[in-house]
Scaffold this motif. Structure first.
Motif, short mmCIF file in Angstrom:
data_model
loop_
_atom_site.label_atom_id
_atom_site.label_comp_id
_atom_site.label_asym_id
_atom_site.label_seq_id
_atom_site.Cartn_x
_atom_site.Cartn_y
_atom_site.Cartn_z
N LEU A 1 51.62 52.13 47.26
CA LEU A 1 51.41 50.89 48.40
C LEU A 1 52.18 49.88 47.98
CD1 LEU A 1 47.63 51.66 49.14
CD2 LEU A 1 49.69 52.53 50.49
N PRO A 2 52.41 49.04 49.01
CA PRO A 2 53.19 47.63 49.11
C PRO A 2 52.66 46.91 48.00
CG PRO A 2 53.12 48.38 51.35
CD PRO A 2 52.19 49.19 50.61
N TYR A 3 53.16 46.32 47.06
CA TYR A 3 52.81 45.37 45.96
C TYR A 3 53.61 43.84 46.16
CZ TYR A 3 56.54 47.48 43.66
OH TYR A 3 57.90 48.04 43.02
N GLU A 4 54.30 43.62 47.23
CA GLU A 4 55.15 42.48 47.50
C GLU A 4 54.33 41.08 47.01
OE1 GLU A 4 55.45 44.80 49.17
OE2 GLU A 4 57.37 45.65 48.66
N ASN A 5 53.00 41.07 47.75
CA ASN A 5 52.21 40.05 47.66
C ASN A 5 51.02 40.07 46.63
OD1 ASN A 5 53.25 39.08 49.95
ND2 ASN A 5 52.21 40.27 51.33
N ASN A 6 51.61 40.69 45.40
CA ASN A 6 50.61 40.66 44.28
C ASN A 6 50.46 39.35 43.68
OD1 ASN A 6 49.40 41.38 42.06
ND2 ASN A 6 50.80 43.02 41.28
N GLY A 7 49.11 38.96 43.81
CA GLY A 7 48.58 37.68 43.21
C GLY A 7 48.37 37.86 41.86
N PRO A 8 48.17 36.58 40.98
CA PRO A 8 48.22 36.63 39.74
C PRO A 8 46.79 37.25 39.24
CG PRO A 8 47.55 34.31 40.44
CD PRO A 8 48.04 35.25 41.68
N ALA A 9 46.63 37.55 37.71
CA ALA A 9 45.37 38.20 37.26
C ALA A 9 44.26 36.79 37.29
CB ALA A 9 45.59 38.60 36.02
N LEU A 10 43.20 37.44 37.45
CA LEU A 10 42.01 36.53 37.44
C LEU A 10 42.03 35.83 36.22
CD1 LEU A 10 39.25 38.65 39.00
CD2 LEU A 10 40.88 37.32 40.14
N GLY A 11 41.82 34.58 36.17
CA GLY A 11 41.45 33.62 34.92
C GLY A 11 42.81 33.12 34.37
N ARG B 1 43.18 52.94 58.26
CA ARG B 1 43.91 51.76 57.65
C ARG B 1 42.99 51.07 56.76
NH1 ARG B 1 41.68 50.83 62.49
NH2 ARG B 1 40.39 49.28 62.92
N ALA B 2 43.68 50.24 55.83
CA ALA B 2 42.86 49.61 54.87
C ALA B 2 43.50 48.22 54.40
CB ALA B 2 42.71 50.47 53.64
N GLY B 3 42.64 47.34 53.88
CA GLY B 3 42.95 46.18 53.41
C GLY B 3 43.29 46.10 51.88
N LEU B 4 44.40 45.81 51.24
CA LEU B 4 44.62 45.80 49.92
C LEU B 4 44.96 44.40 49.37
CD1 LEU B 4 45.64 47.30 47.30
CD2 LEU B 4 47.77 47.15 48.32
N CYS B 5 44.42 44.10 48.38
CA CYS B 5 44.27 42.80 47.40
C CYS B 5 44.65 43.22 46.00
CB CYS B 5 43.26 42.13 47.57
SG CYS B 5 42.96 41.02 48.92
N LEU B 6 45.74 42.64 45.22
CA LEU B 6 46.19 42.70 44.01
C LEU B 6 46.16 41.53 43.19
CD1 LEU B 6 49.35 45.42 44.78
CD2 LEU B 6 46.78 46.09 44.25
N ALA B 7 45.29 41.59 42.16
CA ALA B 7 45.39 40.60 41.23
C ALA B 7 46.04 40.81 39.90
CB ALA B 7 43.84 40.14 41.02
N GLY B 8 47.26 40.82 40.08
CA GLY B 8 48.06 41.35 38.68
C GLY B 8 48.00 42.66 38.25
N HIS B 9 47.56 43.53 39.23
CA HIS B 9 47.20 44.93 39.02
C HIS B 9 48.25 45.73 39.65
CE1 HIS B 9 44.00 47.42 37.48
NE2 HIS B 9 44.33 48.36 38.31
N PRO B 10 48.59 47.09 38.93
CA PRO B 10 49.43 48.05 39.66
C PRO B 10 48.85 48.35 40.95
CG PRO B 10 48.94 48.55 37.45
CD PRO B 10 48.05 47.41 37.64
N SER B 11 49.79 48.73 41.86
CA SER B 11 49.56 49.15 43.30
C SER B 11 49.15 50.56 43.04
CB SER B 11 50.96 49.08 44.10
OG SER B 11 50.51 49.29 45.50
N PRO B 12 48.15 50.93 44.19
CA PRO B 12 47.57 52.49 44.29
C PRO B 12 48.58 53.27 44.80
CG PRO B 12 46.02 50.86 45.35
CD PRO B 12 47.32 50.04 45.03
N LEU B 13 48.34 54.51 44.43
CA LEU B 13 49.36 55.54 44.88
C LEU B 13 48.71 56.25 46.07
CD1 LEU B 13 51.28 58.01 42.68
CD2 LEU B 13 49.69 58.75 44.19
N ILE B 14 49.36 56.49 47.05
CA ILE B 14 49.03 57.31 48.33
C ILE B 14 49.79 58.56 48.47
CG2 ILE B 14 50.23 56.10 49.97
CD1 ILE B 14 47.77 56.42 52.09
#
Length: 462
Positions: A364-374, A341-354
């Motif tokens: 991988l799920p990307y519904e909770n994608n946060g904004p880009a840094l800055g 298992r893994a923890g995933l954080c997205l900051a305006g970035h495309p979701s990884p592929l598994i």
């Protein structure tokens, strides 16, 4: 106030090997007229000189390309103010036997107007007013100030300094300042001058080529240092995971861009991976990417992850970026010691592929994608828990991989196209380094050539 017309010496065979009369445009001429002209043209002869040597405006419009200079002969510019008329420039042939064209200016103001692209060499009289040593001036007075000014004005032209036979030391100093050679005014003859001009031109070309090689070597060294920062060696000692990565900059002939990645294993056995993309291209973006990557590694070893880590990285970006509009996207993954298992954080970035055995590759799920840094000062980045399974292949990538075009239209590959491409390549038995290389090559081929954006891809297998 009328603009003074610079003096120009009418040299025979200026154009096509024949001198022209001031009031005719035909090619007929008297052989007696082919003697070199050494006297200063009178005021009413200025128009005659301009038939042989165009005005600066015409010269700029009709100046031959560098590759055509050998066909038209060399052009030199003489900068001197000689009221006595003692300075005589002999008729000089070039290496092909064609007469070298001569232009004359009294000062740098006139010289600047005559420095068109076809001028290969400049002869500067060091006795020009303003360059003579003046014992009444302070000790810091620059005796070669006019030469220095000329070198700034014409950095790509060969320069010959003219001095008196009793002032060789000053001529040598002119060479140290930047002239290609020096000559004695009272010892000029066509053979000596022709050889000196050709030598100076070739030496200047060699100097420019050497300077270009030196600058290229320095850029390569700087890029190598940046590359070591952007593309680090993963710290996975003790982990059973396999690591592979590929990187291609989008800028033409560039080595680096704004994409960056890293992978480390912390003492508790967790494997942390990240990939990011600073908006824009160039060394500034690459340097910012290096800072973010190093900060991520330090913060990860300090025990930070998820929202706390990304919030701190945003502070780093806000303090280090050169412009408030610069931002960075980021994807972080922390894989549990058991690898399931893994923890995933997205900051305006495309979701990884598994990819998993027996199943097609998916995102991988990307519904909770946060904004880009800055972008948002008080943003938050939720950490999503994802199940990986006993055997898997996880691919992190930057958007350069999915934004390439397909064919000649405007359609882009996109995430769906990338997923289908990886599925097909894995069905062909590709994995690890081979899979990444095939993916990068296919995306480039679909785009019809090199991609305009940087591309970084990271692959972890279990």
């Amino acid at each position: 106030m009328p603009v003074p017309v610079p003096r120009q010496r009418a040299i025979p065979a200026v154009e096509g090997g024949q001198a022209q009369d001031a009031h005719t445009t035909t090619d007929t001429h008297d052989p007696q007229d082919e003697r070199p002209t050494t006297d200063r043209p009178a005021a009413n002869d200025i128009q005659s000189a301009e038939h042989d040597l165009e005005t600066p405006a015409d010269d700029a419009a009709h100046a031959p390309a560098p590759a055509d200079r050998d066909a038209t002969g060399l052009t030199i510019l003489v900068i001197e103010d000689d009221p006595a008329g003692s300075l005589s420039i002999p008729e000089v042939p070039d290496a092909a036997g064609k007469p070298i064209r001569v232009r004359t200016a009294r000062n740098l103001t006139e010289a600047e107007r005559l420095l068109t692209d076809d001028v290969s060499c400049v002869l500067l009289d060091l006795a020009l007013p303003g360059t003579k040593p003046d014992r009444t001036e302070p000790e810091h007075h620059d005796e070669l100030g006019t030469l220095r000014h000329l070198l700034r004005l014409a950095p790509h032209r060969a320069v010959l300094a003219l001095t008196t036979s009793g002032d060789a030391e000053r001529g040598a100093e002119a060479v140290r300042v930047g002239a290609q050679d020096y000559l004695f005014r009272d010892e000029l003859d066509s053979r000596l001058l022709g050889r000196a001009i050709r030598y100076a031109v070739e030496r200047k070309r060699a100097d420019i080529a050497q300077q270009g090689l030196t600058e290229s070597r320095l850029r390569a060294q700087e890029n190598a240092r940046l590359e070591r920062g952007l593309l680090p060696t993963p710290l996975l000692d003790g982990s059973t995971l396999r690591f592979a990565a590929r990187y291609r900059p989008g800028r033409s002939r560039a080595l680096l861009g704004g994409d960056f990645y890293d992978t480390v294993r912390t003492p508790d056995g967790t494997v942390h991976a990240m990939i990011g993309d600073v908006c824009g291209h160039g060394p500034d973006e690459a340097a910012l990417g290096v800072e973010l990557r190093i900060a991520w590694r330090a913060l990860t070893f300090a025990g930070l992850c998820g929202d706390e880590l990304l919030s701190t990285l945003q502070q780093v970006l806000e303090h280090e970026r050169s412009d408030d509009e610069i931002f960075a996207t980021l994807c972080t993954v922390d894989i549990a010691p058991d690898g399931r298992r893994a923890g995933l954080c997205l900051a305006g970035h495309p979701s990884p592929l598994i990819s998993t055995p027996g199943r097609p590759a998916v995102l991988l799920p990307y519904e909770n994608n946060g904004p880009a840094l800055g972008l948002l000062p008080k943003a938050r980045w939720p950490r999503m828990q994802v199940e990986l399974g006993p055997s898997w292949s996880l691919m992190l990538y930057t958007d350069g991989l999915i934004e390439g075009r397909i064919g000649e239209g405007r359609k882009r590959l996109g995430q769906e196209g990338m997923v289908e491409m990886i599925r097909r390549q894995r069905e062909q038995g590709l994995s690890g380094e081979g899979l990444l290389e095939a993916a990068m090559n296919e995306v480039r081929d679909l785009n019809g050539g090199d991609l305009t954006d940087d591309v970084a891809v990271l692959l972890l297998d279990r």
